[in-house]
Scaffold this motif. Structure first.
Motif, short mmCIF file in Angstrom:
data_model
loop_
_atom_site.label_atom_id
_atom_site.label_comp_id
_atom_site.label_asym_id
_atom_site.label_seq_id
_atom_site.Cartn_x
_atom_site.Cartn_y
_atom_site.Cartn_z
N ASP A 267 -8.43 5.98 -0.82
CA ASP A 267 -7.88 4.85 -0.08
C ASP A 267 -8.83 4.42 1.02
O ASP A 267 -9.57 5.23 1.57
CB ASP A 267 -6.54 5.24 0.56
N TYR B 75 0.83 -1.20 0.00
CA TYR B 75 0.00 0.00 0.00
C TYR B 75 0.87 1.27 0.00
O TYR B 75 0.65 2.18 -0.79
CB TYR B 75 -0.92 -0.05 1.22
N ALA B 76 1.88 1.29 0.86
CA ALA B 76 2.77 2.45 0.93
C ALA B 76 3.54 2.63 -0.38
O ALA B 76 3.70 3.76 -0.87
CB ALA B 76 3.75 2.29 2.11
N GLY C 10 2.09 8.84 -6.67
CA GLY C 10 2.49 10.24 -6.55
C GLY C 10 3.34 10.71 -7.72
O GLY C 10 3.43 11.91 -7.98
N ASN D 28 1.24 4.05 -3.03
CA ASN D 28 1.05 5.49 -2.79
C ASN D 28 2.23 6.31 -3.32
O ASN D 28 2.05 7.34 -3.95
CB ASN D 28 0.85 5.78 -1.30
N ARG D 29 3.45 5.85 -3.04
CA ARG D 29 4.64 6.56 -3.53
C ARG D 29 4.66 6.55 -5.06
O ARG D 29 4.95 7.56 -5.69
CB ARG D 29 5.92 5.91 -2.99
N TYR E 84 -5.90 -3.24 2.60
CA TYR E 84 -5.77 -1.89 2.09
C TYR E 84 -6.18 -1.89 0.63
O TYR E 84 -5.80 -2.77 -0.12
CB TYR E 84 -4.32 -1.40 2.22
N SER F 167 -7.07 0.80 -2.86
CA SER F 167 -7.03 2.12 -3.49
C SER F 167 -7.93 2.09 -4.71
O SER F 167 -8.05 1.07 -5.39
CB SER F 167 -5.61 2.49 -3.91
N LYS G 287 -7.18 9.57 -6.40
CA LYS G 287 -6.90 8.31 -5.72
C LYS G 287 -7.59 8.36 -4.37
O LYS G 287 -7.43 9.32 -3.62
CB LYS G 287 -5.39 8.13 -5.55
#
Length: 173
Positions: free
Chosen positions: A119, A100-101, A108, A104-105, A143, A145, A117
């Protein structure tokens, strides 16, 4: 939106998959297939796509070209279609939050203000029986998105449905 990821691997589309091979000889498949399970009670919401990445073996270290290729595929898919893309981070190995992290990166880096986006985190309860017919209950944090254009025809309904419902989605995905 024009993709600005210049260092990418050559890839090909094979139906609902995109495929490429890295310099480490890892075969990567990007699935962007339609999945009617996402909005089963709302058939008017079309082109909801499942997004996931499969590899034939684990990567050894960071590969910027792999990331750029995945983002190029995703950016071009969003440009050519008006999809709803849903990404669930597999929690079964305990690394769902890390996926998930990373997503996200990576997201971006797609610099397109017309794409939103959203979540969500929810709980999955897994019930299994062991060899002695004892019930084993496991809980996992899941998680997810959701990606879509702000101009999507079903924007309001999709956002409302994505955030609504029970905290426990067991058997409802």
């Amino acid at each position: 939106m024009e993709s600005n990821f210049t260092e990418i691997y050559p890839y090909q589309r094979l139906g609902s998959y995109f495929q490429f091979t890295t310099v480490q000889n890892i075969v990567v498949k990007i699935n962007l297939s339609q999945d009617p399970r996402f909005f089963p009670d709302n058939p008017e919401i079309e082109e909801a796509c499942n997004f996931f990445i499969e590899t034939d073996k684990h990567s050894m270290g960071q590969d910027i070209r792999l990331r750029n290729t995945v983002l190029d595929i995703l950016a071009n898919f969003l440009k050519e279609h008006d999809p709803i893309i849903i990404y669930y981070c597999d929690p079964l190995d305990g690394r769902g939050h890390l996926r998930y992290a990373k997503f996200n990166r990576w997201f971006g880096l797609i610099n397109d203000p017309s794409i939103e986006k959203h979540d969500r985190e929810f709980t999955i309860i897994d019930l299994k029986t062991d060899e002695n017919d004892n019930l084993i209950r496991s809980e996992y944090a899941m998680y997810a998105s959701l990606l879509l254009r702000k101009t999507h025809l079903d924007y309001d309904a999709v956002i409302r449905l994505f955030y609504s419902g029970d905290a426990d989605k067991t058997g409802k995905l």
